[in-house]
Design an enzyme around this catalytic site. Structure first.
Site, short mmCIF file in Angstrom:
data_model
loop_
_atom_site.label_atom_id
_atom_site.label_comp_id
_atom_site.label_asym_id
_atom_site.label_seq_id
_atom_site.Cartn_x
_atom_site.Cartn_y
_atom_site.Cartn_z
N CYS B 56 0.80 -1.22 0.20
CA CYS B 56 0.21 0.06 0.15
C CYS B 56 0.74 1.32 -0.08
CB CYS B 56 -1.00 -0.15 1.34
SG CYS B 56 -1.79 1.49 1.38
N CYS B 59 0.36 3.06 3.58
CA CYS B 59 0.79 2.47 4.97
C CYS B 59 1.88 1.30 4.80
CB CYS B 59 -0.24 1.79 5.53
SG CYS B 59 -1.12 0.73 4.80
N HIS B 81 -7.20 2.61 2.81
CA HIS B 81 -6.61 3.90 2.16
C HIS B 81 -7.06 4.14 0.71
CE1 HIS B 81 -3.62 3.02 5.50
NE2 HIS B 81 -4.12 3.96 5.85
N CYS B 191 -45.57 -54.05 -6.84
CA CYS B 191 -45.88 -52.53 -6.66
C CYS B 191 -44.49 -51.78 -7.50
CB CYS B 191 -46.12 -52.26 -5.24
SG CYS B 191 -44.63 -52.56 -4.00
N HIS B 486 -42.77 -50.64 -0.05
CA HIS B 486 -43.95 -50.41 -0.69
C HIS B 486 -43.74 -49.15 -1.43
CE1 HIS B 486 -47.84 -50.97 -2.27
NE2 HIS B 486 -48.53 -50.09 -1.62
#
Lengths: 178, 535
Positions: B56, B59, B81, B191, B486
């Site tokens: 940065c 800083c 910043h 079924c 089932h």
């Protein structure tokens, strides 16, 4: 997770704690950034519809679990929508297409199994039709090439959690250079 | 949806971004393009220098969270910043997040979006990709998807014709209920068959085909002495069920034919409904498929089973070392979904005694679909050969849906077999499923675009893709234990739900269906659903 007391930490611990914090922050921002983009560009799913479905589902579960619904979950029917009742074992009678004998519908499957000579307990019947039927057993697996990842091995489905990739190498033969 | 697409392609810029674009155009984007570095399945980041880490300006911190690169002067500021920078240099409002290559407006303190910027990011990504990957990846995205399945005229004809046939039938018995509702006798633990038959008998455009007698004894070439045809037999059941006769029908001939077709599944014991479903479609395909040109490039097999149920899955396997992606397409007649095992409520996680196979687990269909399309890291024992690296590498795999079918069949893998413990178990969790399902997020364009960070690029089709919206019409549920359960099917006809429990047809409230333990869910394209239900 308890946060260590900064004053009691050695510089080494402080530093590692600091780095961990930064890594976490970075991951959090990654997720936030992605979600922000998705939301701002309108790519997020129809969350209202989804939430409505979830709400209806939760409501349904509560209603169904209530004691007043026991008649439905009981499974006992009185009449069907056409006003008919049906016995536990279907009592329609028709002729077996293998041996010609009249069979009660509800017992047709076990009969057919013995009749066609399948199953552990069946004796092999030497009738013309069942022999002809047996000659057709030499067909290959019923799972065709159109469901390559459906592993049909009897009644139990394999669940290994991954899709078995059908190619073993990277190959891109179908694409052409522009 | 049309509005969503146009919104996606043209997000509204903030005034600062608009101003920046006016003054500087694309020069800022161009200047940073060379620094863009993409990671497959990860972020695209900006790397300005190989040897130094950016700091940065104010800083000198490089670990203060996010770092932003000014598009005008290339100075770097941290998130604390950025405001300082724009205050000291007038007009330097727009910056780029170095780690994520996202535009940032320093005055709005917010991430902003510009299709032009995304295009630069994406073209750099493509430039960097190993050559052959480029084509397969842009395949779905850049070119117009012309293969969108449309209701073809044949299907339309079937719909009209079958409706006419149905309306002409005997109306003596119970004409207030929709025709086609008829119980099926249980022939002895059948079924599993009855439940799937009920779903097939009400699959739009599938039953219409058979009822219109497009496959019948006269047209069927396989029908000679002793030769059985599952398609013919299904047609017979179709006619019986739509005849107006309401006494339960015994599908004995069908069972007989099916046992001949699927010899290894033929026995008097409970079978798996999903296996039966796959096997029946296969049987119908075999009887029909040879009459048509199979494997045509415009959509594969044209038999009725595939025309209705077949879609296409896409599988992308990416080398984690170089990013080379290999894409394969496989047709499928359904999608089998694993239940998302991580979906526990916080209460369950806290008490360690709760194991996943207790009844407390629950999941949603969308979570299962998310799991299905999630990028998966293949284990180190599954290293695949990468053409680019010329050796075996760790890979990532991701599934997506290339083409949706007319009828989407989803199978929930509730039965688990452990070869280790030589046991099987059933997962009894509740699975929430929607009645209206939008499959767009699981389609290949959505999935692949997501992999590239959801950047805006390519030709977004302006037409709304209505063929991704589905409506449920049948749900096959399983109750009870693994071997002695089932199956029951719930059908949705004219917005009323009916329970088909072998011979018993009853009306049920939709809440019963929502709360049921689904095993197979059948959705149909919304367009077709509306057409089928208009009367």
């Amino acid at each position: 997770m308890s946060v260590p007391n900064e004053d009691n930490m050695s510089p080494h611990t402080q530093l590692s704690s600091h780095f961990l914090g930064e890594l976490l922050d970075s991951i959090i921002v990654d997720v936030a950034s992605e979600c922000h983009r998705i939301a701002k560009l309108g790519l997020d799913r129809n969350s209202e519809e989804e939430e409505e479905e979830l709400r209806l589902s939760a409501q349904a579960r509560v209603t169904v679990a209530a004691p007043s619904h026991s008649c439905e979950t009981n499974g006992k029917y009185v009449v069907d929508i056409f006003g008919q009742t049906h016995p536990t074992v279907a009592n329609e009678v028709f002729d077996c297409m293998n041996c010609g004998r009249p069979i009660v519908a509800g017992r047709f499957a076990p009969h057919l199994e013995k009749c066609m000579g399948k199953g552990r307990k069946a004796r092999v019947k030497a009738t013309r039709s069942s022999t002809a039927a047996q000659n057709r057993y030499s067909r290959g697996s019923p799972v065709s090439a159109y469901s390559p990842y459906s592993n049909s091995t009897g009644t139990h489905k394999l669940s290994n959690g991954t899709y078995n990739h059908t190619v073993e190498e990277y190959s891109n033969g179908t694409c052409e250079e522009p | 949806m049309a509005t969503r697409n146009s919104f996606f392609a043209n997000p509204k810029p903030c005034e600062h971004l608009a101003d920046y674009k006016l003054r500087h155009g694309l020069s800022g984007y161009k200047s940073i393009q060379k620094w863009l570095k993409a990671n497959p399945y990860g972020n695209t980041s900006i790397k300005m220098c190989e040897t130094k880490i950016p700091r940065c300006l104010f800083c000198s911190g490089y670990h203060q969270g996010r770092l932003f690169l000014c598009l005008i002067c290339s100075s770097v500021s941290c998130s604390d910043h950025t405001l300082l920078h724009t205050q000291s240099e007038y007009g330097h409002d727009i910056a780029v997040d170095i780690e994520r290559s996202e535009l940032y407006c320093c005055l709005c303190s917010d991430q902003v979006y510009d299709p032009d910027f995304d295009k630069f990011v994406v073209s750099k990504t493509f430039m960097d990709m190993p050559s052959k990957t480029h084509d397969s990846v842009i395949d779905d995205l850049m070119r117009r998807s012309s293969k969108r399945r449309r209701l073809n005229s044949v299907v339309d004809l079937d719909l009209k014709r079958s409706k006419l046939l149905v309306s002409m039938r005997d109306r003596r018995a119970k004409s207030c209920y929709p025709l086609g509702l008829r119980g099926l006798n249980n022939l002895g633990s059948t079924c599993f068959m009855n439940s799937v038959l009920q779903a097939l008998l009400h699959a739009p455009s599938f039953w219409n085909y058979f009822l219109s007698e497009r496959h019948g004894p006269e047209t069927c070439k396989k029908r000679s002495s002793d030769q059985l045809c599952l398609a013919c037999d299904f047609g017979v059941i179709c006619s019986a069920v739509y005849s107006g006769n309401r006494t339960p029908y015994s599908p004995a001939q069908f069972l007989y034919s099916w046992w001949h077709h699927s010899a290894n599944l033929a026995s008097y014991e409970q079978q798996d409904a999903h296996e039966f479903f796959i096997s029946v479609l296969d049987g119908i395909h075999e009887r029909e498929g040879k009459d048509w040109n199979s494997n045509k490039d415009d959509g594969g097999c044209q038999c009725i089973a595939h025309r209705v149920f077949s879609g296409m899955l896409r599988s992308d396997v990416t080398c984690t070392a170089c990013g080379f992606t290999s894409t394969t397409y496989d047709p499928c007649v359904d999608i089998s979904l694993n239940m998302d095992t991580t979906n526990f409520s916080s209460v369950d996680v806290a008490s360690k005694s709760v194991r996943p196979n207790e009844d407390t687990g629950r999941s949603t269909l969308l979570a299962c679909l998310d799991l299905f399309t999630r990028p998966e890291r293949l284990g180190s024992d599954q290293k695949l050969y990468c053409q680019n690296c010329q050796e075996r590498r760790d890979s990532m795999k991701q599934m997506s849906i290339k083409r949706l079918p007319l009828v989407l069949s989803l199978h929930i893998k509730r039965f688990e077999h452990s070869s280790l413990r030589r046991s099987s178990r059933k997962i009894d969790w509740f699975l929430q499923f929607p009645f209206s399902l939008d499959m767009t997020p699981y389609l290949s364009p959505s999935i692949v675009r997501n992999r590239f960070g959801n950047r805006i690029f390519g030709f977004e089709s302006d037409e709304s893709d209505i063929s991704s919206e589905f409506e449920v019409f049948a749900v096959v549920t399983h109750s009870g234990m693994l071997d002695s359960g089932h199956y029951v099917t719930y059908l949705r006809l004219q917005d009323q739900w009916y329970k088909c429990d072998d011979a018993w047809i009853t009306e049920v409230d939709e809440r019963i269906v929502r709360a049921a333990q689904c095993y197979m869910i059948f959705y149909v394209q919304k367009m077709l659903y509306c057409k089928a239900n208009e009367d």
